[in-house]
Design a protein around this motif. Structure first.
Motif, PDB file in Angstrom:
ATOM      1  N   UNK A 357      -1.493 -29.710 -14.502  1.00  0.00           N
ATOM      2  CA  UNK A 357      -1.040 -30.989 -13.954  1.00  0.00           C
ATOM      3  C   UNK A 357      -1.576 -31.196 -12.534  1.00  0.00           C
ATOM      4  N   UNK A 358      -1.276 -32.365 -11.985  1.00  0.00           N
ATOM      5  CA  UNK A 358      -1.752 -32.692 -10.643  1.00  0.00           C
ATOM      6  C   UNK A 358      -1.204 -31.715  -9.610  1.00  0.00           C
ATOM      7  N   UNK A 359       0.039 -31.267  -9.787  1.00  0.00           N
ATOM      8  CA  UNK A 359       0.618 -30.294  -8.860  1.00  0.00           C
ATOM      9  C   UNK A 359      -0.195 -29.012  -8.862  1.00  0.00           C
ATOM     10  N   UNK A 360      -0.597 -28.560 -10.049  1.00  0.00           N
ATOM     11  CA  UNK A 360      -1.394 -27.336 -10.136  1.00  0.00           C
ATOM     12  C   UNK A 360      -2.731 -27.490  -9.442  1.00  0.00           C
ATOM     13  N   UNK A 361      -3.385 -28.652  -9.612  1.00  0.00           N
ATOM     14  CA  UNK A 361      -4.656 -28.899  -8.942  1.00  0.00           C
ATOM     15  C   UNK A 361      -4.479 -28.893  -7.433  1.00  0.00           C
ATOM     16  N   UNK A 362      -3.370 -29.467  -6.965  1.00  0.00           N
ATOM     17  CA  UNK A 362      -3.102 -29.457  -5.531  1.00  0.00           C
ATOM     18  C   UNK A 362      -2.874 -28.054  -4.991  1.00  0.00           C
ATOM     19  N   UNK A 400       3.364 -19.749  -6.257  1.00  0.00           N
ATOM     20  CA  UNK A 400       3.257 -20.663  -7.391  1.00  0.00           C
ATOM     21  C   UNK A 400       4.446 -20.514  -8.339  1.00  0.00           C
ATOM     22  N   UNK A 401       4.767 -19.269  -8.683  1.00  0.00           N
ATOM     23  CA  UNK A 401       5.890 -19.035  -9.606  1.00  0.00           C
ATOM     24  C   UNK A 401       7.220 -19.438  -8.971  1.00  0.00           C
ATOM     25  N   UNK A 402       7.347 -19.268  -7.649  1.00  0.00           N
ATOM     26  CA  UNK A 402       8.561 -19.709  -6.962  1.00  0.00           C
ATOM     27  C   UNK A 402       8.743 -21.211  -7.083  1.00  0.00           C
ATOM     28  N   UNK A 403       7.655 -21.976  -6.924  1.00  0.00           N
ATOM     29  CA  UNK A 403       7.717 -23.429  -7.086  1.00  0.00           C
ATOM     30  C   UNK A 403       8.058 -23.785  -8.522  1.00  0.00           C
ATOM     31  N   UNK A 404       7.430 -23.094  -9.468  1.00  0.00           N
ATOM     32  CA  UNK A 404       7.712 -23.354 -10.883  1.00  0.00           C
ATOM     33  C   UNK A 404       9.181 -23.075 -11.207  1.00  0.00           C
ATOM     34  N   UNK A 405       9.717 -22.017 -10.638  1.00  0.00           N
ATOM     35  CA  UNK A 405      11.097 -21.640 -10.905  1.00  0.00           C
ATOM     36  C   UNK A 405      12.053 -22.716 -10.408  1.00  0.00           C
ATOM     37  N   UNK A 406      11.756 -23.274  -9.237  1.00  0.00           N
ATOM     38  CA  UNK A 406      12.597 -24.349  -8.695  1.00  0.00           C
ATOM     39  C   UNK A 406      12.520 -25.604  -9.561  1.00  0.00           C
ATOM     40  N   UNK A 413       3.956 -21.517 -21.588  1.00  0.00           N
ATOM     41  CA  UNK A 413       2.784 -22.266 -21.151  1.00  0.00           C
ATOM     42  C   UNK A 413       2.686 -22.308 -19.637  1.00  0.00           C
ATOM     43  N   UNK A 414       3.825 -22.219 -18.953  1.00  0.00           N
ATOM     44  CA  UNK A 414       3.812 -22.241 -17.488  1.00  0.00           C
ATOM     45  C   UNK A 414       3.336 -20.908 -16.916  1.00  0.00           C
ATOM     46  N   UNK A 415       3.517 -19.836 -17.682  1.00  0.00           N
ATOM     47  CA  UNK A 415       2.955 -18.554 -17.253  1.00  0.00           C
ATOM     48  C   UNK A 415       1.430 -18.633 -17.250  1.00  0.00           C
ATOM     49  N   UNK A 416       0.888 -19.249 -18.304  1.00  0.00           N
ATOM     50  CA  UNK A 416      -0.559 -19.415 -18.357  1.00  0.00           C
ATOM     51  C   UNK A 416      -1.043 -20.308 -17.232  1.00  0.00           C
ATOM     52  N   UNK A 417      -0.286 -21.358 -16.911  1.00  0.00           N
ATOM     53  CA  UNK A 417      -0.650 -22.254 -15.816  1.00  0.00           C
ATOM     54  C   UNK A 417      -0.656 -21.510 -14.488  1.00  0.00           C
ATOM     55  N   UNK A 418       0.361 -20.691 -14.246  1.00  0.00           N
ATOM     56  CA  UNK A 418       0.422 -19.917 -12.997  1.00  0.00           C
ATOM     57  C   UNK A 418      -0.763 -18.970 -12.889  1.00  0.00           C
ATOM     58  N   UNK A 419      -1.117 -18.354 -14.015  1.00  0.00           N
ATOM     59  CA  UNK A 419      -2.258 -17.438 -13.990  1.00  0.00           C
ATOM     60  C   UNK A 419      -3.556 -18.192 -13.726  1.00  0.00           C
ATOM     61  N   UNK A 420      -3.710 -19.369 -14.331  1.00  0.00           N
ATOM     62  CA  UNK A 420      -4.924 -20.159 -14.105  1.00  0.00           C
ATOM     63  C   UNK A 420      -5.080 -20.490 -12.623  1.00  0.00           C
ATOM     64  N   UNK A 421      -3.995 -20.924 -11.996  1.00  0.00           N
ATOM     65  CA  UNK A 421      -4.036 -21.231 -10.562  1.00  0.00           C
ATOM     66  C   UNK A 421      -4.396 -19.986  -9.766  1.00  0.00           C
ATOM     67  N   UNK A 422      -3.707 -18.875 -10.061  1.00  0.00           N
ATOM     68  CA  UNK A 422      -3.975 -17.636  -9.329  1.00  0.00           C
ATOM     69  C   UNK A 422      -5.383 -17.128  -9.537  1.00  0.00           C
ATOM     70  N   UNK A 423      -5.915 -17.264 -10.764  1.00  0.00           N
ATOM     71  CA  UNK A 423      -7.264 -16.768 -11.049  1.00  0.00           C
ATOM     72  C   UNK A 423      -8.314 -17.568 -10.299  1.00  0.00           C
ATOM     73  N   UNK A 424      -8.213 -18.898 -10.322  1.00  0.00           N
ATOM     74  CA  UNK A 424      -9.191 -19.726  -9.613  1.00  0.00           C
ATOM     75  C   UNK A 424      -9.165 -19.422  -8.120  1.00  0.00           C
TER      76      UNK A 424
END
Length: 728
Positions: A357-362, A400-406, A413-424
């Motif tokens: 999502x846009x938040x992840x890109x940011x 990232x995971x702290x924001x997701x948790x809130x 699917x959000x675990x995969x999203x967090x990993x994608x952000x962290x990997x990039x």
């Protein structure tokens, strides 16, 4: 080439035009980037370590690219090492993060890995370039950039005719031949070792029943040990010794009397072997230590982080007439950098395979720039080896995971999203540090920055395919799928967010499922498995139409041969925060051990990596470090000096040769008639069954033969470290 004068003049002055971004320089750099990228991928999956490829690539460039038409070739050599070093940098960061998909229950595919590597690698270059005038030029006398300066010195000496690539090529030949003897021809034991219980039978000490001492036969690991030095390799093997001789035996001693399941074990401790105890308990302790060591290294770098952010902010958008600048001061224009960075983030946002999502890109943009600045500055102060890449990646994942948790984003699917952000971000941070070293080298020798930045992008583009393909094929070559005897269905929720795959299903008996049925790879926990099924939490292949579980998947990544410790740690952090089920008791034990090492003045991160890995993989690293110590003493050199070229060149060749053959050996599993028992292609299996072969019947003969080969390799390393008489 003095860099201490008030008005610094590089080796090739700005007004002197010399060949630079030539086709031959770029092609050679791209090819060498592929070679060392494959080697780094293999190493990072096996032991969670990589070594810098800049120096051996520079040496090979000097040997291959000779001056033509009376022109100097030093700037071409610099372009070659610049393009080549990008491959090694991308490989390290990719393997530290992307294989965590496997631990999270997702399939690892070439497409996803390649795009993540591509975006992260180019993003790191684009984000570091605006900082060049401040970090490289203005802070020239303050920031050392040790690897960059050493590489510039090699290029200078090479132009004078004092550097030869013979040791690199000789090392590649030796490493490849010895690795082939073990992994392809089967003539040497894969691991030389023994259970301590066999050595203390008469004493009947139960404590030693689960203690194992071994040393894996891998020339690449010996080469790593020589390069990182005796002290670092000693600290690392000390961590493994603590796990093998203290933690695992203690767990068995105090848990063997409990007939029930305990903690994260799948069966009573009394019934476990040493490897099972490691997987269920000791590995989590090691993960806690690695996470703590990474965070400590990040905290230690906070002064440099603060300085980098404040100083770089003032000069980021500095104005100047690009047309009037000297050749050695021309950078990629700022509009191009901004458009490129925003375009790459938009690519991640809009690409369906990522579902970001846009938040992840940011978050990618914000964390990427923040830690690229940090990485570039810290690399200038302490070098690439001490750059806290793991700590910064953990910080990104925790944030990232702290924001997701809130936000309540805790689904798979959000675990995969967090990993994608962290990997990039991790790849961008790693590439930013390497880019800084390369630009420092270019500044010292007189390169044109914009051409060097183009070479970095070319290096990323050519290396990402090799890195993604190598990681994918290595994992697939060691993957096994066990058929499920009792058929049962899983809930639709267990498959939510999972992709449909058509895997190469190889069962334990060696048969291959060629039905082509659409199977979905999912990670099932205790809540997803029915009582009495006798199944353990893990990755399973489920029929997409009927939701029936068909196979239990045992991926190659995460197994004994491809432990991928860094990626496993990233998956633990993500799952622990979003599931709120982190094994805190074991994690905190590891954290306490890491902090205790810090109080003793020992590098906790190095010790923690050893604590996480099995002894058989760190023992050869220590042997390489021991050879380095003996060589430094015999040849009267400063112990573990960064500028020691002789043995480092040979060891770099060992790593490249052994790693490439190791990858080829893993690919044997795809050949028809592959022998599952010996791990060899047809026609060679008999070699492994000789008395001294890899699967021979006489362990004593095999162990002694393997130890003799290791000793021979150590002797060759020692002789190769002898100072060359041809140095100017």
């Amino acid at each position: 080439m003095s860099d201490e004068s008030p008005h610094f003049v590089p080796l090739v002055p700005a007004e002197e035009a010399q060949p630079e971004l030539t086709p031959r320089a770029v092609v050679l750099g791209a090819l060498l980037g592929l070679v060392f990228g494959v080697a780094s991928t293999y190493l990072a999956l096996k032991v969670g370590l990589t070594v810098s490829a800049s120096v051996p690539i520079a040496v090979i460039a000097i040997a291959v690219l000779h001056a033509r038409n009376g022109k100097r070739a030093i700037l071409e050599h610099n372009i070659t090492q610049t393009a080549g070093s990008a491959g090694e940098s991308v490989a390290a960061a990719v393997v530290f993060t992307v294989p965590a998909l496997v631990f999270l229950g997702y399939p690892m595919d070439i497409g996803t890995t390649t795009v993540i590597a591509l975006v992260g690698g180019i993003l790191g270059v684009l984000m570091m370039v605006p900082l060049r005038r401040y970090l490289i030029v203005k802070e020239h006398r303050t920031l050392r950039y040790p690897e960059g300066k050493a590489c510039a010195e090699i290029l200078r000496v090479g132009e004078l005719g004092g550097t030869s690539a013979s040791k690199v090529f000789f090392g590649m030949g030796v490493g490849g031949l010895l690795k082939a003897a073990q992994a392809i021809f089967g003539g040497v034991y894969a691991t030389v070792g023994a259970k301590l219980s066999a050595l203390v039978t008469k004493s009947k000490l139960a404590y030693f029943d689960k203690a194992y001492v071994g040393c894996d036969f891998d020339p690449a690991l010996l080469g790593v040990g020589y390069i990182i030095g005796y002290r670092t390799s000693l600290i690392m093997v000390a961590g493994s010794l603590m796990s093998a001789l203290i933690i695992i035996p203690l767990i068995y001693t105090f848990g063997a009397g409990n007939p029930e399941l305990f903690g994260f074990g799948t069966k009573p401790i009394a019934e476990m072997g040493w490897s099972e105890i490691y997987s269920a308990y000791a590995r989590h302790i090691g993960a806690g230590a690695v996470a703590t060591g990474g965070i400590v290294s990040l905290i230690r770098a906070l002064p440099a982080i603060r300085s980098a952010l404040w100083s770089s902010a003032a000069s980021l958008f500095s104005k100047g007439d690009a047309a009037g600048r000297a050749r050695t001061d021309r950078d990629t224009p700022m509009p191009v950098l901004l458009a490129g960075a925003l375009g790459l983030v938009a690519l991640i946002w809009l690409t369906p395979m990522f579902d970001v999502p846009l938040l992840g890109a940011g978050l990618i943009l914000a964390f990427g720039f923040l830690f690229s600045v940090v990485s570039s500055r810290v690399t200038g102060e302490v070098g690439s080896t001490s750059n806290p890449l793991s700590g910064m990646t953990i910080a990104v994942l925790m944030g990232t995971c702290g924001i997701f948790l809130m936000l309540g984003w805790t689904d798979p699917i959000h675990k995969k999203l967090a990993l994608t952000i962290g990997a990039v971000v991790c790849i961008a941070v790693s590439q930013a540090g390497t880019c800084s070293q390369d630009l420092k080298t270019g500044y010292l020798v007189g390169a044109t920055p914009i051409l060097q930045q183009g070479a970095l992008v070319i290096g990323v583009l050519t290396s990402v395919l090799a890195v993604g393909s190598t990681a994918y094929l290595l994992n697939l070559s060691k993957t096994k799928d066990e058929p499920i005897a009792a058929a049962f269905q899983v809930t639709p929720e267990a498959l939510e967010g999972r992709g449909t795959v058509h895997p190469r299903v190889r069962a334990e008996d060696g048969t291959v499922d060629a039905s082509g049925a659409a199977l979905t790879l999912t990670r099932l926990g205790l809540a997803d498995l029915p009582e009495g099924a006798g199944l353990e939490p893990g990755s399973y292949l489920v029929d997409a139409a009927t939701r029936e579980v068909k196979f239990r998947r045992f991926d190659g990544i995460g197994g004994d041969e491809l432990a991928a410790p860094q990626a496993s740690l990233m998956a633990t952090v993500i799952s622990g925060i979003l599931d709120q089920k982190l094994p805190w008791d074991l994690i905190l034990i590891g954290a306490a051990i890491a902090l205790f090492m810090e109080l003793l003045g020992i590098s906790s991160l190095t010790f923690a990596v050893g604590l996480y890995l099995k002894l058989q993989y760190t023992a050869p690293v220590f042997l390489g470090g021991l050879v380095r110590k003996l060589a430094d003493r015999a040849y009267k050199r400063v112990p573990d000096a960064e500028e020691e070229p002789e043995g480092t060149l040979f060891s770099s060749g060992l790593i490249a040769g052994a790693a490439i053959v190791g990858v080829l050996a893993a690919m044997q599993g795809f050949l028809p008639g592959y022998d599952e028992d010996s791990g060899l292609v047809p026609g060679l299996a008999f070699l492994a069954r000789l008395p001294f072969g890899a699967t021979g019947g006489d362990d004593l003969v095999g162990n002694w033969f393997g130890a003799g080969v290791l000793a021979l390799l150590g002797f060759l390393m020692f002789r190769a470290a002898r100072p060359s008489n041809s140095a100017p």
